[in-house]
Design an enzyme around this catalytic site. Structure first.
Site, PDB file in Angstrom:
ATOM      1  N   LYS A 129       1.187  -6.715   1.747  1.00 19.17           N
ATOM      2  CA  LYS A 129       0.605  -5.917   0.655  1.00 19.17           C
ATOM      3  C   LYS A 129       1.212  -6.385  -0.648  1.00 19.17           C
ATOM      4  CE  LYS A 129      -2.200  -2.397  -0.120  1.00 19.17           C
ATOM      5  NZ  LYS A 129      -3.407  -1.978   0.591  1.00 19.17           N
ATOM      6  N   ASP A 169      -7.497  -3.191  -3.523  1.00 19.61           N
ATOM      7  CA  ASP A 169      -6.992  -1.855  -3.179  1.00 19.61           C
ATOM      8  C   ASP A 169      -7.196  -1.032  -4.452  1.00 19.61           C
ATOM      9  OD1 ASP A 169      -5.370  -0.231  -1.068  1.00 19.61           O
ATOM     10  OD2 ASP A 169      -4.217   0.114  -2.870  1.00 19.61           O
TER      11      ASP A 169
END
Ligand code: NDP
Length: 448
Positions: A129, A169
């Site tokens: 991430k 995201d």
């Protein structure tokens, strides 16, 4: 409930001592380790191989400076992150988040959870991430472009189609992915599938935009059906109004439900006639405006300032699709008191541990994010496959694969829960099912 298993509680204590300030990361690890107790008890080889100690430590963390110049000529500096958590079952894979709240704790929590989620999809993807504390709100397109170019000017060294494949995201949608991809290609002179969520003309997958919201509803549909319920005629509350929320609304509505409330970080709207996802799309994706402007389209609707109260709106099914820890205990109590029978998480870790415990204790059907929002990354995996094959599948082909993946994830989580003596507990089932595949790969690959 605190972790009971001695090995797991020891690992957690060590982690908490080393990362005392990383509360979101510790929250995510605590929840996973607690549910792994039956699996760890049944497999002493995990402890012998130091498996959990290795799993909770990212393989690599990159932090970097992102200087950029605004439209008025002022220089700004943001901080960038890429956490490459686990590559035992495939290249690191996970989104980029641009939001002022981003810090190492949040990126590590998301990267850690991503490993299990990616494993659950059945596709060969490791977990990672990244992101930045940059806030795209209120910035011009040119400012966002300059920021993305500066971000990629460092990130490109650490990623690659067979190494690490970022996606979007919160705060990173099609516009940002386009700017990031352009800069990657310019620096490396490579047209590869290094990012997912790309635009269709340059290697994106049809149905990727819709995938997380659709996948959430496919998963919820399975869970509801297994318990004699359905979306048909149900009142649904969806928090958030971004990518996940919009397409969750569309799919739930197509399954016969009525979405009566949605929110942004300022407040929420209530429309008992059902919120048309196309209006939210216009407000958020085209106008880039606040959700309260819904009243300009539907004057009979109601707007309430402050997003936290959305859980007081009576509903049968709640789909938290905004951000972490947005559904606290008070929200869970309001849902139960108003007769809600199912909660399916679209956002990552939207429910606090107290809220999850309360919902489960009150026999609310509960779909945990790792399983129920895995459709986005699964479809990113399908985008990678198409890029490698130099092919583009139709919307229907991708959507059908997505439905199969979500059905399998539900079955795997439900079966793992039953196998390890916690039937019906999809939190534990999803964690165990995701974990066992990674554990098996790590055991085979030695101490690395
Ligand atoms: P977006 O940036 O598209 O949308 C986020 C939405 O949530 C915005 O409407 C935002 O409002 C709202 N929001 C943020 N904080 C709050 C809050 N405290 N209360 C109410 N609303 C809030 O992000 P995504 O839809 O892509 O992501 C949403 C969640 O889903 C995140 O947790 C993300 O990690 C997760 N997720 C996303 C995937 C994807 O494919 N996009 C895949 C898997 C998970 P505002 O405009 O005011 O900020």
């Amino acid at each position: 409930m605190p972790i009971q298993n001695e090995y797991l509680s020891g690992v957690y204590a060590g982690l908490a001592a080393r990362n005392a300030e990383q509360k979101e990361f510790l929250q995510a690890v605590d929840e996973v380790l607690e549910s792994l107790e039956p699996a760890v008890a049944a497999h002493p080889e995990y402890q012998k191989a130091g498996l959990i100690e290795r799993m909770v430590e990212p393989e690599r963390v990159v932090m970097f400076r992102i200087p950029w110049v605004d439209d008025a000529g002022k220089v700004h500096v943001n901080r960038g992150y890429r956490v490459q958590f686990n590559s035992s079952i495939g290249p690191y894979k996970g989104g980029l988040r641009f939001h002022p709240s981003v810090n190492l704790s949040i990126i590590k929590f998301l990267g850690f959870e991503q490993c299990f989620k990616n494993s659950l999809t059945g596709l060969p993807m490791g977990g990672g991430k990244g992101g930045s504390d940059f806030d795209p709100h209120g910035k011009s397109d040119d400012e966002v472009m300059r920021f993305c170019q500066s971000f990629m000017t460092e990130l490109y060294r650490h990623i690659g189609a067979d190494c690490d494949v970022p996606a979007g995201d919160i705060g990173v949608g099609g516009r940002e992915i386009g700017y990031l991809y352009g800069q990657y290609k310019r620096i490396t002179n490579q047209f590869t599938g290094v990012l997912t969520g790309k635009g269709i003309p340059y290697g994106g997958s049809l149905a990727r935009t819709q995938a997380t919201g659709y996948g959430l509803c496919y998963f919820a549909k399975e869970m509801l059906a297994a318990n004699g319920k359905s979306f048909e005629g149900a009142k649904v509350v969806v928090s958030g109004s971004g990518n996940v929320a919009i397409y969750a609304n569309q799919k739930a509505t197509s399954f016969g439900a009525k979405v009566v409330a949605m929110s942004d970080s300022n407040g929420y709207i209530v429309d008992e006639n059902g919120i048309d996802y196309k209006v939210i799309q216009q407000i958020k994706e085209v106008n880039r405006a606040r959700i309260k402007t819904y009243l300009d389209f539907v004057p009979t609707a109601k707007y309430v300032e402050g997003s936290a109260g959305i859980w007081n709106v009576p509903c049968d099914i709640a789909l938290p699709c905004a951000t972490q820890n947005e559904l606290p205990l008070a929200g869970a109590k309001a849902l139960v008191a108003n007769g809600c029978f199912a909660v399916a998480e679209g956002a990552n870790m939207p429910s606090t541990p107290e809220a999850v415990a309360y919902l489960q204790a009150n026999h609310i059907l509960f779909a945990p994010a790792k399983a129920s929002n895995a459709g986005g990354v699964a479809t990113s995996g399908l985008e990678m496959s198409q890029n490698s094959l130099r092919l583009s599948w139709t919307f229907e082909e991708v959507d059908e694969r997505l439905q199969n993946i979500m059905t399998n994830i539900y079955a795997n989580a439900a079966n793992a829960a039953e196998e390890y003596g916690v039937k019906g507990n999809l939190v534990a089932g999803a964690n165990i099912a995701g974990f066992t595949k990674i554990a098996s790969a790590m055991l085979s690959q030695g101490i690395v």
